[in-house]
Design a protein around this motif. Structure first.
Motif, PDB file in Angstrom:
ATOM      1  N   ALA A 211       0.830  -1.207   0.000  1.00  0.00           N
ATOM      2  CA  ALA A 211       0.000   0.000   0.000  1.00  0.00           C
ATOM      3  C   ALA A 211       0.863   1.255   0.000  1.00  0.00           C
ATOM      4  N   LYS A 212       2.017   1.188   0.651  1.00  0.00           N
ATOM      5  CA  LYS A 212       2.936   2.330   0.655  1.00  0.00           C
ATOM      6  C   LYS A 212       3.531   2.570  -0.732  1.00  0.00           C
ATOM      7  N   GLN A 213       3.490   1.538  -1.587  1.00  0.00           N
ATOM      8  CA  GLN A 213       3.979   1.687  -2.950  1.00  0.00           C
ATOM      9  C   GLN A 213       2.866   2.124  -3.903  1.00  0.00           C
ATOM     10  N   GLY A 214       1.678   2.379  -3.352  1.00  0.00           N
ATOM     11  CA  GLY A 214       0.577   2.869  -4.172  1.00  0.00           C
ATOM     12  C   GLY A 214      -0.488   1.842  -4.481  1.00  0.00           C
ATOM     13  N   ALA A 215      -0.357   0.619  -3.974  1.00  0.00           N
ATOM     14  CA  ALA A 215      -1.360  -0.409  -4.214  1.00  0.00           C
ATOM     15  C   ALA A 215      -2.579  -0.172  -3.321  1.00  0.00           C
ATOM     16  N   ASP A 216      -3.713  -0.709  -3.735  1.00  0.00           N
ATOM     17  CA  ASP A 216      -4.956  -0.595  -2.975  1.00  0.00           C
ATOM     18  C   ASP A 216      -5.000  -1.721  -1.947  1.00  0.00           C
ATOM     19  N   ALA A 217      -4.867  -1.387  -0.679  1.00  0.00           N
ATOM     20  CA  ALA A 217      -4.833  -2.398   0.378  1.00  0.00           C
ATOM     21  C   ALA A 217      -6.127  -3.190   0.425  1.00  0.00           C
ATOM     22  N   GLY A 218      -7.254  -2.541   0.206  1.00  0.00           N
ATOM     23  CA  GLY A 218      -8.531  -3.229   0.239  1.00  0.00           C
ATOM     24  C   GLY A 218      -8.637  -4.287  -0.852  1.00  0.00           C
ATOM     25  N   GLN A 219      -8.199  -3.945  -2.052  1.00  0.00           N
ATOM     26  CA  GLN A 219      -8.205  -4.912  -3.148  1.00  0.00           C
ATOM     27  C   GLN A 219      -7.315  -6.110  -2.830  1.00  0.00           C
ATOM     28  N   LEU A 220      -6.139  -5.821  -2.308  1.00  0.00           N
ATOM     29  CA  LEU A 220      -5.203  -6.898  -2.000  1.00  0.00           C
ATOM     30  C   LEU A 220      -5.748  -7.806  -0.903  1.00  0.00           C
ATOM     31  N   LYS A 221      -6.336  -7.223   0.141  1.00  0.00           N
ATOM     32  CA  LYS A 221      -6.888  -8.030   1.229  1.00  0.00           C
ATOM     33  C   LYS A 221      -8.038  -8.900   0.743  1.00  0.00           C
ATOM     34  N   GLY A 222      -8.804  -8.383  -0.224  1.00  0.00           N
ATOM     35  CA  GLY A 222      -9.911  -9.151  -0.759  1.00  0.00           C
ATOM     36  C   GLY A 222      -9.487 -10.230  -1.741  1.00  0.00           C
ATOM     37  N   THR A 223      -8.220 -10.198  -2.137  1.00  0.00           N
ATOM     38  CA  THR A 223      -7.721 -11.119  -3.169  1.00  0.00           C
ATOM     39  C   THR A 223      -6.743 -12.137  -2.622  1.00  0.00           C
ATOM     40  N   VAL A 224      -5.995 -11.781  -1.573  1.00  0.00           N
ATOM     41  CA  VAL A 224      -4.852 -12.579  -1.155  1.00  0.00           C
ATOM     42  C   VAL A 224      -5.228 -13.996  -0.711  1.00  0.00           C
ATOM     43  N   ASP A 225      -6.440 -14.171  -0.219  1.00  0.00           N
ATOM     44  CA  ASP A 225      -6.861 -15.513   0.202  1.00  0.00           C
ATOM     45  C   ASP A 225      -8.041 -16.000  -0.632  1.00  0.00           C
ATOM     46  N   SER A 226      -8.136 -15.489  -1.851  1.00  0.00           N
ATOM     47  CA  SER A 226      -9.245 -15.867  -2.725  1.00  0.00           C
ATOM     48  C   SER A 226      -9.029 -17.255  -3.311  1.00  0.00           C
ATOM     49  N   PHE A 227     -10.092 -17.817  -3.883  1.00  0.00           N
ATOM     50  CA  PHE A 227     -10.005 -19.116  -4.529  1.00  0.00           C
ATOM     51  C   PHE A 227      -8.980 -19.074  -5.665  1.00  0.00           C
ATOM     52  N   ALA A 228      -9.007 -18.002  -6.461  1.00  0.00           N
ATOM     53  CA  ALA A 228      -8.106 -17.892  -7.612  1.00  0.00           C
ATOM     54  C   ALA A 228      -6.643 -17.887  -7.176  1.00  0.00           C
ATOM     55  N   VAL A 229      -6.321 -17.119  -6.137  1.00  0.00           N
ATOM     56  CA  VAL A 229      -4.938 -17.052  -5.659  1.00  0.00           C
ATOM     57  C   VAL A 229      -4.511 -18.389  -5.066  1.00  0.00           C
ATOM     58  N   ASN A 230      -5.372 -19.007  -4.265  1.00  0.00           N
ATOM     59  CA  ASN A 230      -5.032 -20.309  -3.683  1.00  0.00           C
ATOM     60  C   ASN A 230      -4.821 -21.365  -4.770  1.00  0.00           C
ATOM     61  N   ALA A 231      -5.604 -21.284  -5.844  1.00  0.00           N
ATOM     62  CA  ALA A 231      -5.449 -22.226  -6.955  1.00  0.00           C
ATOM     63  C   ALA A 231      -4.104 -22.026  -7.644  1.00  0.00           C
TER      64      ALA A 231
END
Length: 288
Positions: A211-231
């Motif tokens: 997030a300090k590099q400009g990424a959206d923390a909310g998007q990342l938190k919603g994605t990091v443990d998603s089905f797609a990422v785990n796959a």
């Protein structure tokens, strides 16, 4: 402002390929220990192999490479030392020693590419952000892949050696939300130079840093443990296991060849020759 990535440059031309092992839980950054790569003698009865180079040592390729999960050039400033090393590796692929099975590469029994080839030659680098040798390899790879021709697909894959490592999921989350190009090389700096991230960092810590590099923390938190990422993590682990990868950095060509090398530059030389070998085989098959 001087790019801190240039601090790796003195390592590039002299460092021996000492791989970061994958069998243990990550140590804190100030206590990480690299494990020497196993040396293997040439396989008895197999002859050396000579191939054309994969890249033109004097000029960039006419067509850009398909780079898959590929941090882009805007995350990597010009690095003259890396560029020079890549040119030297390309020249060595043309003028240097022929490939020796068992010494320069290991043929993977029943090997398969990470993704369907679709007419491409696949090159995968399995890396870990906690690996100092991967950090030294990063600017070399960045310069090298810019010169790849259009029939080569380059893909980064984060090493999945233990469940406690949160960086593979963070990598694929960053890829999914489109910020991987912004953070990939900077993560090596954060780990090895700035010491602002530890190898055992939590997902929240990594996301906060992104997030300090400009990424959206909310998007990342919603994605990091998603089905797609785990796959993607599971698929990467399967590739690592079937390819016999137990250290980083490791380069695999077309799922068939696990590259060895006496130095990081030598890995690129061998990879260039294996790419040329696969290209020649494809052309020969097409002419039948």
């Amino acid at each position: 402002m001087t790019n801190k990535r240039l601090l790796f440059a003195p390592l590039l031309l002299s460092v021996l390929l000492v791989a970061c092992g994958g069998g243990e839980t990550p140590a804190p950054a100030d206590a990480a220990v690299a494990t020497p790569a196993e040396a293997t003698a040439p396989v008895a009865g197999e002859s050396a192999i000579t191939d054309e180079p994969a890249v033109d040592p004097s000029a960039a390729a006419d067509a850009p490479a398909d780079t898959g999960a590929n941090p882009s050039a805007d995350n990597t400033s010009a690095d003259p030392a890396a560029d020079a090393a890549v040119v030297a590796a390309a020249q060595a692929a043309t003028q240097g020693p022929a490939l020796v099975p068992g010494t320069d590469y290991i043929e993977i029994p029943g090997g398969q590419p990470f993704a369907p080839l679709e007419g491409k030659i696949e090159v995968v680098e399995v890396f870990a952000y906690s690996c100092a040798h991967c950090a030294a390899f990063d600017p070399l790879v960045g310069a090298w892949k810019k010169r790849l021709p259009g029939d080569v697909r380059f893909t980064y894959l984060p090493a999945v050696f233990y469940e406690q490592d949160n960086f593979p999921k963070a990598f694929f989350a960053a890829e999914s939300v489109g910020v991987l190009d912004r953070v990939h090389s900077k993560l090596f700096n954060a780990m090895h130079i700035e010491r602002s991230l530890r190898p055992d960092a939590s997902s929240d810590d990594i996301i906060a840093w992104m997030a300090k590099q400009g990424a959206d923390a909310g998007q990342l938190k919603g994605t990091v443990d998603s089905f797609a990422v785990n796959a993607k993590v599971a698929r990467t682990k399967q590739f690592i296991v079937r390819s016999g990868i137990d250290s980083t950095p490791t380069v695999v060509v077309n799922g068939k060849y696990r590259v060895r090398g006496r130095s990081l530059e030598d890995v690129l030389r061998i990879t260039d020759q294996l790419i040329a070998r696969e290209r020649a085989a494809t052309r020969a098959g097409g002419s039948d």
